[in-house]
Scaffold this active site. Structure first.
Site, short mmCIF file in Angstrom:
data_model
loop_
_atom_site.label_atom_id
_atom_site.label_comp_id
_atom_site.label_asym_id
_atom_site.label_seq_id
_atom_site.Cartn_x
_atom_site.Cartn_y
_atom_site.Cartn_z
N HIS A 1 5.96 2.00 0.57
CA HIS A 1 7.00 1.83 -1.06
C HIS A 1 8.22 2.52 -0.01
O HIS A 1 9.29 2.22 -0.35
CB HIS A 1 5.96 2.65 -1.67
CG HIS A 1 7.24 2.82 -2.43
ND1 HIS A 1 7.19 2.29 -4.43
CD2 HIS A 1 7.87 3.46 -2.87
CE1 HIS A 1 7.32 2.39 -4.64
NE2 HIS A 1 8.67 3.13 -4.31
N GLU A 2 7.82 3.92 0.82
CA GLU A 2 9.14 4.46 1.07
C GLU A 2 10.11 3.72 1.92
O GLU A 2 11.09 3.96 1.79
CB GLU A 2 8.34 6.37 1.23
CG GLU A 2 7.59 6.63 0.28
CD GLU A 2 8.23 6.56 -1.24
OE1 GLU A 2 9.68 7.08 -1.65
OE2 GLU A 2 7.79 7.18 -1.81
N HIS B 1 12.31 1.27 0.95
CA HIS B 1 13.08 2.01 -0.03
C HIS B 1 13.97 2.27 1.17
O HIS B 1 15.39 1.77 0.75
CB HIS B 1 13.35 3.52 -0.25
CG HIS B 1 12.76 3.96 -2.07
ND1 HIS B 1 13.49 2.96 -2.83
CD2 HIS B 1 11.52 4.07 -2.19
CE1 HIS B 1 12.88 3.86 -4.01
NE2 HIS B 1 11.89 3.75 -3.79
#
Ligand code: NI
Length: 177
Positions: free
Chosen positions: A143-144, A147
């Site tokens: 998820h990170e 980003h």
């Protein structure tokens, strides 16, 4: 002294940019950013935060897995800063689970992610590490990492029917108990 940082929300252009590689982990501005991101993610009890979420388009994020309502068995780890992280290899299989994001308050999405990943990153002191993560920690990492490439979890859901508001999500959790 740490500063709590403003979190960029969906629509902020910085969340859609490809973040830049960090050349010197020891740079004072990078060290200060890490301190402030650690304080910020702790303040909101988040599982992770990426630099673009605090308006810094740099390849850096914090993974801060800890047990919570959704994942009572989540491993507790000291929040870890990862610089220039990338995935070396991953499981063949993906699995679905719900995610939220500090930049998209009030929304949850059911997102496919690799079950395990082998990764490489540089830590805050400048040392390189290779590690294998699975389940929730692997999910947070993916998820990170998204980003840093301008990708949000809403881009990863298979259908808009896999989105839910926090309110309804919490209701569903209660029912499952
Ligand atoms: Ni996020």
């Amino acid at each position: 002294m740490e500063t709590l940082l403003q979190v960029a929300q969906l629509g902020a252009p910085v969340l859609r940019q490809k973040a830049k590689k960090i050349n010197d982990a020891g740079d004072a501005s990078v060290q200060k950013l890490i301190e402030d991101m650690l304080a910020t993610v702790k303040d909101v009890s988040g599982l992770g935060i990426a630099a673009p979420q605090v308006y810094q388009s740099l390849r850096l994020f914090i993974v801060a897995s800890h047990p919570n309502q959704r994942y009572p068995d989540a491993p507790y780890m000291d929040p870890l800063a990862m610089i220039n992280p990338h995935i070396l290899s991953h499981s063949e299989e993906e699995y679905l689970d719900w995610e939220g994001c500090l930049s998209i308050p009030g929304l949850r999405g059911c997102v496919p992610r690799w079950r395990w990943i082998e990764v490489e990153y540089t830590d805050a002191s400048g040392s390189k590490h290779q590690k294998k993560f699975s389940a929730l920690v692997a999910r947070i990492f993916q998820h990170e990492l998204d980003h840093l490439d301008g990708i949000l979890f809403v881009d990863r859901v298979r259908s808009s029917r896999d989105l839910m508001t926090d309110k309804e999500y919490l209701k569903m959790l209660e029912k499952k108990k």
